[in-house]
Design a protein around this motif. Structure first.
Motif, PDB file in Angstrom:
ATOM      1  N   LEU A  78       0.830  -1.215   0.000  1.00 19.24           N
ATOM      2  CA  LEU A  78       0.000   0.000   0.000  1.00 19.24           C
ATOM      3  C   LEU A  78       0.863   1.263   0.000  1.00 19.24           C
ATOM      4  O   LEU A  78       0.550   2.238  -0.688  1.00 19.24           O
ATOM      5  CB  LEU A  78      -0.959   0.013   1.199  1.00 19.24           C
ATOM      6  CG  LEU A  78      -1.967  -1.146   1.289  1.00 19.24           C
ATOM      7  CD1 LEU A  78      -2.971  -0.904   2.414  1.00 19.24           C
ATOM      8  CD2 LEU A  78      -2.709  -1.364  -0.033  1.00 19.24           C
ATOM      9  N   GLY A  79       1.975   1.226   0.756  1.00 14.03           N
ATOM     10  CA  GLY A  79       2.869   2.389   0.827  1.00 14.03           C
ATOM     11  C   GLY A  79       3.477   2.699  -0.541  1.00 14.03           C
ATOM     12  O   GLY A  79       3.501   3.852  -0.989  1.00 14.03           O
ATOM     13  N   GLU A 116       2.990   5.660  -6.066  1.00 14.11           N
ATOM     14  CA  GLU A 116       2.709   5.504  -7.508  1.00 14.11           C
ATOM     15  C   GLU A 116       1.498   6.362  -7.900  1.00 14.11           C
ATOM     16  O   GLU A 116       1.523   7.057  -8.904  1.00 14.11           O
ATOM     17  CB  GLU A 116       2.400   4.033  -7.848  1.00 14.11           C
ATOM     18  CG  GLU A 116       3.586   3.093  -7.707  1.00 14.11           C
ATOM     19  CD  GLU A 116       4.691   3.419  -8.690  1.00 14.11           C
ATOM     20  OE1 GLU A 116       4.405   3.491  -9.901  1.00 14.11           O
ATOM     21  OE2 GLU A 116       5.832   3.634  -8.245  1.00 14.11           O
ATOM     22  N   TYR A 117       0.437   6.254  -7.074  1.00 18.84           N
ATOM     23  CA  TYR A 117      -0.768   7.039  -7.382  1.00 18.84           C
ATOM     24  C   TYR A 117      -0.442   8.544  -7.355  1.00 18.84           C
ATOM     25  O   TYR A 117      -0.870   9.284  -8.238  1.00 18.84           O
ATOM     26  CB  TYR A 117      -1.891   6.747  -6.376  1.00 18.84           C
ATOM     27  CG  TYR A 117      -2.593   5.422  -6.600  1.00 18.84           C
ATOM     28  CD1 TYR A 117      -3.072   5.060  -7.863  1.00 18.84           C
ATOM     29  CD2 TYR A 117      -2.810   4.536  -5.542  1.00 18.84           C
ATOM     30  CE1 TYR A 117      -3.725   3.845  -8.061  1.00 18.84           C
ATOM     31  CE2 TYR A 117      -3.467   3.330  -5.740  1.00 18.84           C
ATOM     32  CZ  TYR A 117      -3.927   2.984  -6.997  1.00 18.84           C
ATOM     33  OH  TYR A 117      -4.572   1.787  -7.189  1.00 18.84           O
ATOM     34  N   LYS A 170      -2.917  11.053  -8.954  1.00 22.03           N
ATOM     35  CA  LYS A 170      -4.166  10.530  -8.396  1.00 22.03           C
ATOM     36  C   LYS A 170      -4.115  10.687  -6.880  1.00 22.03           C
ATOM     37  O   LYS A 170      -3.189  10.176  -6.237  1.00 22.03           O
ATOM     38  CB  LYS A 170      -4.228   9.039  -8.751  1.00 22.03           C
ATOM     39  CG  LYS A 170      -5.604   8.514  -8.950  1.00 22.03           C
ATOM     40  CD  LYS A 170      -5.572   7.165  -9.623  1.00 22.03           C
ATOM     41  CE  LYS A 170      -6.919   6.516  -9.517  1.00 22.03           C
ATOM     42  NZ  LYS A 170      -7.016   5.263 -10.178  1.00 22.03           N
ATOM     43  N   PHE A 171      -5.068  11.411  -6.310  1.00 19.47           N
ATOM     44  CA  PHE A 171      -5.052  11.626  -4.855  1.00 19.47           C
ATOM     45  C   PHE A 171      -6.480  11.810  -4.343  1.00 19.47           C
ATOM     46  O   PHE A 171      -7.427  11.587  -5.097  1.00 19.47           O
ATOM     47  CB  PHE A 171      -4.150  12.819  -4.486  1.00 19.47           C
ATOM     48  CG  PHE A 171      -4.412  14.050  -5.304  1.00 19.47           C
ATOM     49  CD1 PHE A 171      -5.458  14.886  -5.001  1.00 19.47           C
ATOM     50  CD2 PHE A 171      -3.612  14.351  -6.407  1.00 19.47           C
ATOM     51  CE1 PHE A 171      -5.717  16.019  -5.763  1.00 19.47           C
ATOM     52  CE2 PHE A 171      -3.867  15.482  -7.173  1.00 19.47           C
ATOM     53  CZ  PHE A 171      -4.922  16.317  -6.854  1.00 19.47           C
ATOM     54  N   ASN A 172      -6.607  12.228  -3.067  1.00 17.03           N
ATOM     55  CA  ASN A 172      -7.923  12.314  -2.406  1.00 17.03           C
ATOM     56  C   ASN A 172      -8.658  10.973  -2.434  1.00 17.03           C
ATOM     57  O   ASN A 172      -9.823  10.880  -2.849  1.00 17.03           O
ATOM     58  CB  ASN A 172      -8.790  13.432  -2.999  1.00 17.03           C
ATOM     59  CG  ASN A 172      -8.285  14.794  -2.573  1.00 17.03           C
ATOM     60  OD1 ASN A 172      -7.584  14.905  -1.551  1.00 17.03           O
ATOM     61  ND2 ASN A 172      -8.586  15.815  -3.337  1.00 17.03           N
ATOM     62  N   GLY A 173      -7.946   9.951  -2.008  1.00 22.21           N
ATOM     63  CA  GLY A 173      -8.554   8.626  -1.947  1.00 22.21           C
ATOM     64  C   GLY A 173      -7.790   7.711  -0.998  1.00 22.21           C
ATOM     65  O   GLY A 173      -6.780   8.109  -0.398  1.00 22.21           O
ATOM     66  N   VAL A 229      -6.236  -1.290  -4.788  1.00 24.26           N
ATOM     67  CA  VAL A 229      -7.261  -0.467  -5.450  1.00 24.26           C
ATOM     68  C   VAL A 229      -7.296   0.930  -4.832  1.00 24.26           C
ATOM     69  O   VAL A 229      -6.853   1.130  -3.701  1.00 24.26           O
ATOM     70  CB  VAL A 229      -8.681  -1.093  -5.334  1.00 24.26           C
ATOM     71  CG1 VAL A 229      -8.785  -2.399  -6.100  1.00 24.26           C
ATOM     72  CG2 VAL A 229      -9.077  -1.301  -3.872  1.00 24.26           C
ATOM     73  N   PHE A 230      -7.845   1.870  -5.599  1.00 26.40           N
ATOM     74  CA  PHE A 230      -7.968   3.259  -5.146  1.00 26.40           C
ATOM     75  C   PHE A 230      -9.455   3.576  -4.978  1.00 26.40           C
ATOM     76  O   PHE A 230     -10.236   3.364  -5.901  1.00 26.40           O
ATOM     77  CB  PHE A 230      -7.348   4.173  -6.209  1.00 26.40           C
ATOM     78  CG  PHE A 230      -7.357   5.632  -5.859  1.00 26.40           C
ATOM     79  CD1 PHE A 230      -6.290   6.210  -5.184  1.00 26.40           C
ATOM     80  CD2 PHE A 230      -8.433   6.433  -6.211  1.00 26.40           C
ATOM     81  CE1 PHE A 230      -6.297   7.568  -4.862  1.00 26.40           C
ATOM     82  CE2 PHE A 230      -8.454   7.793  -5.890  1.00 26.40           C
ATOM     83  CZ  PHE A 230      -7.370   8.352  -5.219  1.00 26.40           C
ATOM     84  N   THR A 231      -9.840   4.050  -3.816  1.00 27.95           N
ATOM     85  CA  THR A 231     -11.248   4.428  -3.581  1.00 27.95           C
ATOM     86  C   THR A 231     -11.293   5.917  -3.243  1.00 27.95           C
ATOM     87  O   THR A 231     -10.643   6.353  -2.284  1.00 27.95           O
ATOM     88  CB  THR A 231     -11.847   3.624  -2.397  1.00 27.95           C
ATOM     89  OG1 THR A 231     -11.661   2.234  -2.663  1.00 27.95           O
ATOM     90  CG2 THR A 231     -13.324   3.898  -2.212  1.00 27.95           C
TER      91      THR A 231
END
Ligand code: F6P
Length: 341
Positions: free
Chosen positions: A290-291, A296-297, A302-305, A315-317
């Motif tokens: 996850l870290g 990577e995100y 990609k953020f705010n999740g 997965v990204f939620t």
């Protein structure tokens, strides 16, 4: 060039340091900078911050606790705090916050995003109640502790032919009691997700006795509701959750069962022991995956999740899909456990 601020919010859980190490090492690899804030949001409010180096995150993979400290501070309790957070975020030229946190952190992150502060959450909590991930960092380590405790309690409870009520943490969810009870061979499991009756437990204990089993171990999750009056009177923390252990559900069940069955009953509240200790391999691997993916995100913009795990895939939620929701315990595991009661 990106600059991330890491902080740990909520209650500690084994595997936080593993996550700090993974976020930091994945960031260094991409030449991103990492700042570590001390003691959760308290550090961001007071700008108590240090630059994280490779050396600072070396040798911490298997350490319990948090090298950065952790706190349960509501940054929206006082508008002054929110102002200071915005100011320090800007002052430190941060791209986003990496929040190693729990269910309350998701709500905080959602509110921060509305204030223009972006973040990514790495879910950690022994309760396993964060919505958007099958498992949170720390959960399996706590289950391991509970299972070991049940092994010990089996010996003393059977020797004395008693009832032992074991109370786990878990807030409004029963994951810890359910998985701990399944792994440790509890003779009855009581969780908030499933209504219970003292009469049914007493009958079950008596049936076991008639079958020649003159002891029983009953595991109960701390958040299993009692009556309305007691619920209302419970002392609450900064986020409105009843303070751990104050409901005393384990003692309530023991006192009543003793009267109903005439078998001596004792209670063991496992408490904060469940949050300590070294992370088990499942948590080390989860925290590492996850870290790394959080970085990577962030690199992809990609953020705010939440970065979670679902069916073994990362997965990204988005925050708005997770905030104010609870990952309640999956009662199919109770069906499995019942086979052994
Ligand atoms: O959320 C994790 C948890 O350990 C809960 O199981 C428990 O109710 C709570 O934290 C205790 O929190 P505190 O450290 O604030 O007493």
């Amino acid at each position: 060039m990106k600059r991330f601020g890491i902080l740990c919010d909520g209650g500690d859980a084994p595997g936080i340091n593993t996550a700090i190490r993974a976020i930091s090492r994945a960031s260094f690899e991409r030449e991103f900078e990492i700042l570590g804030f001390s003691d959760g949001f308290e550090g961001l409010i007071h700008n108590d911050v240090k630059i994280m180096t490779k050396q600072a995150v070396s040798g911490i993979l298997n350490e319990g606790g948090s090298i950065l400290g952790i706190s349960r501070v509501n940054p929206f309790k006082d508008p002054k705090y929110t102002g200071l957070i915005k100011e320090n975020f800007k002052k430190n030229s941060l791209t986003l916050l990496m929040l190693i946190g729990d269910r309350d952190t998701v709500v905080i992150a959602k509110k921060l995003s509305d204030e223009g502060i972006p973040s990514i959450i790495i879910p950690k909590t022994i309760d396993n109640d964060v919505y958007g991930t099958d498992f949170s960092v720390g959960f399996y380590s706590a289950v391991n502790t509970i299972s070991n405790a049940l092994d010990n309690l089996h010996a003393t409870t059977s020797a004395h032919h008693r009832l032992m009520i074991v109370e786990t943490m878990g807030r409004e969810t029963g994951w810890l009691a359910l998985f701990g009870g399944l792994a440790g061979g509890a003779d009855y499991i009581v969780i908030p997700e499933v209504p219970y009756s003292l009469e049914n437990i007493a009958r079950h204990v008596e049936n076991r006795k008639n079958e020649g089993k003159n002891f029983s171990i009953i595991i109960v999750s701390e958040g299993t509701p009692l009556n309305e009056e007691i619920e209302k009177s419970l002392e609450k923390d900064e986020f409105g959750h009843p303070v751990s252990g104050k409901r005393r559900i384990g003692y309530y069940i023991a006192e009543n069962l003793e009267k109903m069955t005439n078998i001596k009953a004792r209670t063991t509240v496992l408490g904060y022991i469940q949050r300590g200790g070294v992370p088990v391999v499942e948590d080390r691997i989860l925290a590492t995956r996850l870290g790394i993916m959080a970085v990577e995100y962030a690199a992809m913009g990609k953020f705010n999740g939440i970065v979670g795990i679902k069916n073994s895939e990362v997965v990204f939620t988005p925050l708005e899909d997770s905030a104010y929701k609870i990952n309640i315990a999956d009662t199919k595991y109770l069906e499995l456990a019942r086979l052994f009661f």
